[in-house]
Design an enzyme around this catalytic site. Structure first.
Site, PDB file in Angstrom:
ATOM      1  NE  ARG A 210     -78.667  20.987 -16.810  1.00 27.32           N
ATOM      2  CZ  ARG A 210     -77.627  20.887 -15.974  1.00 27.32           C
ATOM      3  NH1 ARG A 210     -76.932  21.960 -15.659  1.00 27.32           N
ATOM      4  NH2 ARG A 210     -77.284  19.726 -15.465  1.00 27.32           N
TER       5      ARG A 210
ATOM      6  NE  ARG B   9     -81.172  12.351 -85.315  1.00 24.86           N
ATOM      7  CZ  ARG B   9     -79.878  12.604 -85.344  1.00 24.86           C
ATOM      8  NH1 ARG B   9     -79.172  12.573 -84.221  1.00 24.86           N
ATOM      9  NH2 ARG B   9     -79.263  12.884 -86.470  1.00 24.86           N
TER      10      ARG B   9
HETATM   11  C1  UD1 Z   1     -72.100  17.758 -11.811  1.00 23.22           C
HETATM   12  C2  UD1 Z   1     -71.551  17.952 -10.399  1.00 23.22           C
HETATM   13  C3  UD1 Z   1     -70.887  19.327 -10.330  1.00 23.22           C
HETATM   14  C4  UD1 Z   1     -69.803  19.435 -11.372  1.00 23.22           C
HETATM   15  C5  UD1 Z   1     -70.338  19.106 -12.768  1.00 23.22           C
HETATM   16  C6  UD1 Z   1     -69.176  18.966 -13.730  1.00 23.22           C
HETATM   17  C7  UD1 Z   1     -73.065  16.725  -8.921  1.00 23.22           C
HETATM   18  C8  UD1 Z   1     -74.122  16.845  -7.899  1.00 23.22           C
HETATM   19  N1  UD1 Z   1     -72.616  17.866  -9.447  1.00 23.22           N
HETATM   20  O1  UD1 Z   1     -73.103  18.758 -12.005  1.00 23.22           O
HETATM   21  O2  UD1 Z   1     -70.322  19.513  -9.030  1.00 23.22           O
HETATM   22  O3  UD1 Z   1     -69.240  20.728 -11.343  1.00 23.22           O
HETATM   23  O4  UD1 Z   1     -71.048  17.847 -12.750  1.00 23.22           O
HETATM   24  O5  UD1 Z   1     -69.591  18.744 -15.035  1.00 23.22           O
HETATM   25  O6  UD1 Z   1     -72.644  15.619  -9.222  1.00 23.22           O
HETATM   26  N2  UD1 Z   1     -76.677  11.340 -13.351  1.00 23.22           N
HETATM   27  C9  UD1 Z   1     -77.188  10.074 -13.163  1.00 23.22           C
HETATM   28  N3  UD1 Z   1     -78.290   9.924 -12.383  1.00 23.22           N
HETATM   29  C10 UD1 Z   1     -78.904  10.967 -11.769  1.00 23.22           C
HETATM   30  C11 UD1 Z   1     -78.372  12.261 -11.970  1.00 23.22           C
HETATM   31  C12 UD1 Z   1     -77.258  12.413 -12.763  1.00 23.22           C
HETATM   32  O7  UD1 Z   1     -76.661   9.101 -13.712  1.00 23.22           O
HETATM   33  O8  UD1 Z   1     -79.879  10.728 -11.056  1.00 23.22           O
HETATM   34  C13 UD1 Z   1     -75.497  11.485 -14.190  1.00 23.22           C
HETATM   35  C14 UD1 Z   1     -75.776  12.325 -15.434  1.00 23.22           C
HETATM   36  O9  UD1 Z   1     -76.187  11.487 -16.517  1.00 23.22           O
HETATM   37  C15 UD1 Z   1     -74.435  12.991 -15.689  1.00 23.22           C
HETATM   38  C16 UD1 Z   1     -73.781  13.054 -14.305  1.00 23.22           C
HETATM   39  O10 UD1 Z   1     -74.502  12.178 -13.480  1.00 23.22           O
HETATM   40  O11 UD1 Z   1     -73.609  12.208 -16.530  1.00 23.22           O
HETATM   41  C17 UD1 Z   1     -73.792  14.457 -13.728  1.00 23.22           C
HETATM   42  O12 UD1 Z   1     -75.115  14.935 -13.699  1.00 23.22           O
HETATM   43  P1  UD1 Z   1     -75.476  16.385 -14.221  1.00 23.22           P
HETATM   44  O13 UD1 Z   1     -76.921  16.599 -14.035  1.00 23.22           O
HETATM   45  O14 UD1 Z   1     -74.901  16.606 -15.549  1.00 23.22           O
HETATM   46  O15 UD1 Z   1     -74.691  17.250 -13.120  1.00 23.22           O
HETATM   47  P2  UD1 Z   1     -74.157  18.730 -13.233  1.00 23.22           P
HETATM   48  O16 UD1 Z   1     -75.254  19.670 -12.884  1.00 23.22           O
HETATM   49  O17 UD1 Z   1     -73.448  18.947 -14.501  1.00 23.22           O
HETATM   50 CA    CA Z   2     -73.088  17.771 -16.328  1.00 20.65          CA
END
Ligand code: UD1
Ligand code: CA
Length: 474
Positions: free
Chosen positions: A37, A464
């Protein structure tokens, strides 16, 4: 900040205290995600807020207070690891790699090997929550211990909970967390959200992670699904509600980044004002938290102060000034000017519209005036470069007056050369010094001279064309 446990419906405030369990608790930071995003070539967690990366801020929150810090990296992992380690300030960080980004649950799984023989608690934090305070994590851990829970999750009530996971309760008891994308209209109405900050009993967590599936809207292994695993096994889940929504803001895009930066910026300014610094317009003032400003300094509107800068007492900085990595002594005035990598002694006046560049040292009571540029030069006490000058690679003594439009010709197209001017010299307007050149003490240089040869002490130099006067042609 107030946290209240609400496995029970009533809120219970927990007082701040050093937690005895802190050192026996390890931390997992999730930083493997791409951050789609953000629409950026830079991994999300490496974007900066007030001079520090998002992930560095998360690490700084936990690094010295708990046991081991495990950072899960994946997307452009080499770059992320390098950015984290290159400062050299973190000693006890362990990296684990998530090869494919299959979700936050899968990311946590990668830490299992490292914690194989660990029976304590583990804090799990998303790597995108940069404003989180360590007291909040301490309190969460405290509650987890007191409640003897397997999972304690920090929650918050949002008027607009969109995009966050919702906390689903039954009779007040937490049952599950449902992600926005998987939520029906009823669930979407829930205002209590998951902050992405949890404490788990480590082994219970890894056991539950083996049970989660990826049959959801994103096709990912959600960490949040362990909550349903625990509740179906009747294991104790506690939700702690915090009332400081600003602190737990998760950064998923550049708009949220700017909101977080603004919150942090206002806090920095507030702390400075409480410590005795006057800031006349916080709306247009940007100061990194790495900057030190002594009391009774005044910061005027539209001013930016960055990096390792120190501003001493009594200074008036701005309006419209930019200062970076510089030392500014007592009672200095800097108006509408750029200053970086420089040392400015006490009682100096700079600007309006001066440019002080790296490795410059401006002596006490010196004056650098409008449209003057100083580069890699030292300017002695009480010396004045008041108008329209370029002083580069130069060493100027004290009590010198540099006339308007004086230029050091320091560059021959290949190399830079030095100009030296001795104490008490008077340099007429529009002088050119063709460097290398050395001017003695008490020298007078006539206006409009192009000086190519050294001038001994106390001499007058004129270089100069003599003026001629001719009768005008009709
Ligand atoms: C996540 C939570 C959501 C919460 C929100 C709060 C989950 C499924 N959802 O959503 O419930 O309200 O955070 O901010 O966890 N990451 C990895 N590997 C991956 C995917 C993600 O390391 O394969 C890490 C990302 O770098 C990030 C964190 O996990 O730091 C959360 O992932 P993100 O995609 O930001 O989740 P949200 O949609 O914000
Ligand atoms: Ca997040």
């Amino acid at each position: 900040m107030n946290i209240s446990t609400s496995e029970h419906v009533n809120a219970v405030n927990v007082p701040t205290q050093e937690n005895v369990f802190m050192k026996d608790t390890n931390v997992i930071i999730l930083a493997a995600g791409e951050g789609t995003r953000f629409k950026s070539d830079t991994p999300k967690v490496l974007h900066k807020i007030s001079g520090k990366t998002i992930v560095e801020r998360v690490i700084d929150t936990v690094i010295n207070d708990f046991g081991e810090t495990i950072v899960v990296v994946g997307y452009r992992s080499a770059e992320v690891k390098k950015a984290i380690t290159e400062s050299g300030k973190y000693k006890n960080i362990v990296f684990v790699e998530q090869k494919r980004q299959l979700g936050s649950g899968d990311a946590v799984k990668q830490a299992e090997k490292k914690l194989k023989n660990f029976n304590g608690n583990v804090i799990v934090i998303s790597g995108d929550i940069p404003l989180l305070k360590k007291e909040t994590i301490g309190k969460l851990l405290d509650i987890h211990e007191k409640e003897k829970a397997v999972c304690t999750v920090l929650t918050c009530e949002f008027e607009n909970p969109e995009n966050y996971g919702r906390i689903v309760r039954n009779g007040g008891i937490v049952k599950s967390i449902i992600e926005e994308k998987d939520a029906n209209a009823e669930i979407k109405k829930i205002k209590e959200i998951n902050t992405g900050i949890y404490v788990f009993s480590a082994q219970e967590l890894f056991k539950a992670l083996k049970k989660i599936k990826s049959d959801n809207a994103k096709g990912e292994y959600y960490l949040t699904d362990v909550v349903l695993v625990f509740s179906s096994q009747n294991k104790k889940i506690v939700a702690c509600k915090t009332n400081s929504a600003e602190e737990i803001i998760g950064i998923n895009n550049r708009y949220e980044l700017s909101k977080a930066e603004n919150i942090l910026r206002k806090n920095i300014l507030k702390n400075l004002m409480f410590s005795g610094v006057s800031i006349s317009d916080p709306e247009t003032t940007y100061i990194d938290e790495t900057v030190v400003i002594e009391k009774d300094a005044t910061i005027l509107p539209s001013t930016i102060i960055k990096g390792k800068t120190k501003i001493e007492s009594g200074c008036v900085i701005g309006p419209f000034s930019y200062i970076e990595n510089s030392l500014v002594g007592r009672n200095v005035e800097i108006k509408a000017s750029f200053v970086y990598g420089a040392e400015i002694s006490k009682d100096v006046k700079i600007g309006p519209f001066s440019h002080i560049r790296p490795e410059s040292k401006i002596g006490p009571k010196a004056r650098i005036g409008n449209f003057s540029e100083i580069k890699k030069s030292s300017i002695g006490e009480n010396t004045k470069v008041s108008h329209l000058s370029y002083i580069g690679d130069s060493q100027l003594g004290k009590d010198i007056n540099i006339g308007a439009g004086t230029i050091t010709c320091n560059y021959d197209g290949k190399l830079k050369h030095k100009t030296e001017i001795g104490d008490g010299s008077f340099i007429g307007s529009n002088t050119n010094f063709v460097a290398p050149v050395k001017i003695g003490k008490g020298v007078l240089v006539a206006a409009g001279s192009t000086i190519t040869e050294d001038v001994p002490d106390k001499m007058l130099a004129i270089a100069r064309e003599r003026q001629i006067i001719k009768r005008r042609r009709k």
